[in-house]
Design a protein around this motif. Structure first.
Motif, PDB file in Angstrom:
ATOM      1  N   ASN A   1      -6.637   7.871  -8.814  1.00 58.07           N
ATOM      2  CA  ASN A   1      -5.049   8.927  -8.038  1.00 58.07           C
ATOM      3  C   ASN A   1      -6.137  10.452  -9.423  1.00 58.07           C
ATOM      4  OD1 ASN A   1      -3.445  10.409  -9.227  1.00 58.07           O
ATOM      5  ND2 ASN A   1      -1.917   8.846 -10.418  1.00 58.07           N
TER       6      ASN A   1
ATOM      7  N   TRP B   1     -12.024   7.743  -1.430  1.00 54.22           N
ATOM      8  CA  TRP B   1     -12.041   6.245  -1.041  1.00 54.22           C
ATOM      9  C   TRP B   1     -13.065   5.779  -1.229  1.00 54.22           C
ATOM     10  CZ3 TRP B   1     -12.335   4.009   3.556  1.00 54.22           C
ATOM     11  CH2 TRP B   1     -12.318   4.895   4.332  1.00 54.22           C
TER      12      TRP B   1
ATOM     13  N   GLY C   1      -3.471   8.735   2.291  1.00 57.19           N
ATOM     14  CA  GLY C   1      -3.526   9.274   0.612  1.00 57.19           C
ATOM     15  C   GLY C   1      -4.385  10.554   0.918  1.00 57.19           C
TER      16      GLY C   1
ATOM     17  N   GLU D   1       1.721   2.047  -2.955  1.00 56.16           N
ATOM     18  CA  GLU D   1       1.029   2.619  -4.552  1.00 56.16           C
ATOM     19  C   GLU D   1       0.376   3.678  -4.041  1.00 56.16           C
ATOM     20  OE1 GLU D   1      -2.444   0.044  -4.497  1.00 56.16           O
ATOM     21  OE2 GLU D   1      -1.422  -1.282  -3.082  1.00 56.16           O
ATOM     22  N   ASN D   2       0.997   4.420  -2.869  1.00 55.83           N
ATOM     23  CA  ASN D   2       0.701   5.619  -2.559  1.00 55.83           C
ATOM     24  C   ASN D   2       2.108   6.583  -3.474  1.00 55.83           C
ATOM     25  OD1 ASN D   2      -1.703   5.964  -1.467  1.00 55.83           O
ATOM     26  ND2 ASN D   2      -0.728   6.419   0.572  1.00 55.83           N
ATOM     27  N   GLN D   3       3.477   6.278  -3.072  1.00 59.86           N
ATOM     28  CA  GLN D   3       4.494   6.820  -3.468  1.00 59.86           C
ATOM     29  C   GLN D   3       4.108   6.366  -4.355  1.00 59.86           C
ATOM     30  OE1 GLN D   3       6.229   8.143  -1.522  1.00 59.86           O
ATOM     31  NE2 GLN D   3       7.545   9.105  -3.755  1.00 59.86           N
TER      32      GLN D   3
ATOM     33  N   LEU E   1      -3.715  12.810  -2.711  1.00 59.65           N
ATOM     34  CA  LEU E   1      -3.344  12.306  -4.090  1.00 59.65           C
ATOM     35  C   LEU E   1      -4.683  11.331  -4.555  1.00 59.65           C
ATOM     36  CD1 LEU E   1      -0.684  10.047  -2.103  1.00 59.65           C
ATOM     37  CD2 LEU E   1      -0.324  12.361  -3.060  1.00 59.65           C
ATOM     38  N   TYR E   2      -5.438  11.515  -3.501  1.00 59.21           N
ATOM     39  CA  TYR E   2      -7.414  10.599  -4.903  1.00 59.21           C
ATOM     40  C   TYR E   2      -7.766  12.390  -5.204  1.00 59.21           C
ATOM     41  CZ  TYR E   2      -5.272   6.785  -1.540  1.00 59.21           C
ATOM     42  OH  TYR E   2      -4.292   6.061  -1.076  1.00 59.21           O
TER      43      TYR E   2
ATOM     44  N   PHE F   1      -3.825   3.711   5.083  1.00 55.52           N
ATOM     45  CA  PHE F   1      -2.833   3.801   3.932  1.00 55.52           C
ATOM     46  C   PHE F   1      -4.392   5.250   3.213  1.00 55.52           C
ATOM     47  CE2 PHE F   1      -0.590   0.688   4.804  1.00 55.52           C
ATOM     48  CZ  PHE F   1       0.411   1.417   5.108  1.00 55.52           C
TER      49      PHE F   1
ATOM     50  N   SER G   1       0.427  -1.268  -0.300  1.00 56.15           N
ATOM     51  CA  SER G   1       0.132   0.185   0.166  1.00 56.15           C
ATOM     52  C   SER G   1       0.652   1.393  -0.275  1.00 56.15           C
ATOM     53  CB  SER G   1      -1.155   0.106   1.639  1.00 56.15           C
ATOM     54  OG  SER G   1      -2.233  -0.660   1.585  1.00 56.15           O
TER      55      SER G   1
END
Length: 396
Positions: A310, A172, A144, A117-119, A149-150, A140, A114
């Motif tokens: 993303n 999310w 995020g 994925e965020n990185q 990030l989302y 996470f 996880s």
């Protein structure tokens, strides 16, 4: 009431009881970027990209689905990350989506965590190889969201996902859940381990593995939470779980090999602490391994994973179509085929759309009725405690 319905209702009752106000956990007012710069593209392509990125919907409704499909087919591509074929049946899910919409997939780091994925969203921002979507653990997902990030997106079936399993703003949404289990190669392990206490016995020397490192992996953090419950700890303090793994290492039973399908098939990890849907899938996938599964009676812990898009996805329309597919009845049933309980299980049971054969393939409902679930705050604290204490007490 059927056993499986009772099981699911009990799951959500407990999760709601332990639910914390997300407003206290998430940073408000995060500015989410909608632009994407890819310097290798022409000016015309950049203009098209900017226009497309500005227009994807925030909500899936019958009125926008036709446009969503049309725009996604124009993109024709989806970048996924950290989705092994044998994890919750993602292999079958991807093949079905490809057949239905003709989408090509770029698959990156299937064994990733996880955190990775965020990185990847951060590191590859503006790169056409960046992941369009992620499937991460709740801590996470919270992280995020706080980092911006989302993208916000509310799927058409959002209302039938239990409130405790989603960010109500749409950043999310939980997609499936499972319980921590002990899987073992019965050809190499003569006495079935049924509890965490069992795993300390000398007969399991150099045999016990964990799926991932709890400094980066949500599944590994869940394993530590389960061990904590089995050893006098709690969902608020996973210290006893970390100490138990340190003891498991000191007696020579814990091996520094993280479980993968390959290590299961080869016999390199004779015993694996992992989600039930992973261990159950190995039974049919690797018949030579003679794999069997027990839910540890002294530490019955369950948790879910979350889908997010993303904020600067290279294929924003396809990302949203992917989410719609995953939360459709078809997508949710495909999760169940991989032994993962889909987020919309209760709604679908109520409408009698789940084949009974899939329900009967799961372990007894009485086992899952004992599962305990952590709140978002507890999961985040557990992850932070693992990151701080695991390296010095257990190692990398």
């Amino acid at each position: 009431m059927e056993d499986y319905q009772e099981q699911e209702y009990e799951f959500w009752r407990r999760l709601d009881e332990e639910h914390l106000d997300r407003g206290k956990l998430l940073k408000r007012g995060a500015a989410l970027g909608t632009g994407l710069t890819i310097f290798s593209l022409s000016d015309a392509a950049l203009a098209t990209r900017a226009r497309v990125l500005a227009n994807p919907p925030l909500k899936g409704t019958p009125g926008t689905m036709k446009e969503l499909v049309a725009q996604a087919k124009k993109e024709g591509h989806l970048n996924d990350i950290a989705l092994p074929d044998d994890w919750a049946n993602y292999g079958g899910i991807i093949k079905t989506f490809q057949k239905k919409y003709g989408t090509q997939f770029s698959r990156t780091n299937p064994g990733g965590t996880s955190a990775q994925e965020n990185q990847a969203i951060v590191s590859l921002k503006g790169d056409p190889r960046a992941p369009d979507v992620v499937d991460v653990g709740p801590s996470f997902a919270v992280q995020g969201t706080g980092q911006g990030l989302y993208a916000r997106y509310v799927v058409s079936n959002f209302k039938t996902v239990p409130r405790a399993m989603k960010d109500t703003r749409g950043f999310w949404t939980g997609d499936y859940w499972g319980a921590i289990s002990i899987g073992y190669n019965s050809g190499l392990v003569s006495t079935p381990p049924k509890t965490f206490a069992d795993l300390l016995k000398p007969e399991y020397k150099n045999k016990v593995a964990l799926n991932g490192s709890p400094t980066q992996s949500g599944s590994a953090v869940a394993g530590v939470l389960a061990a904590s419950l089995a050893n006098g700890g709690s969902l608020n303090n996973v210290g006893p779980g970390i100490d138990w793994f340190a003891k498991l290492k000191s007696v020579g039973n814990f091996i520094p090999v993280q479980t993968t399908p390959q290590t299961v098939a080869s016999g390199q990890t004779p015993i694996s602490i992992d989600w039930d849907y992973n261990n159950l899938a190995y039974i049919a996938e690797f018949p030579a391994a003679k794999w069997k599964v027990n839910i540890p009676s002294d530490g019955v812990y369950g948790g879910y994973y979350c889908q997010a898009i993303n904020a600067t996805a290279p294929h924003p329309w396809t990302a949203r179509l992917w989410e719609e597919f995953l939360y459709s009845d078809q997508g949710q049933i495909l999760y169940l085929k991989g032994f993962a309980h889909p987020a919309r299980f209760t709604d679908m049971v109520g409408r009698k759309v789940i084949p009974k054969a899939l329900i009967n393939a799961l372990p007894a409902a009485s086992i899952y009725n004992k599962v305990r679930f952590a709140s978002l705050g507890q999961i985040s604290r557990a992850a932070a405690q693992c990151k701080a204490e695991w390296p010095s007490k257990v190692g990398t």
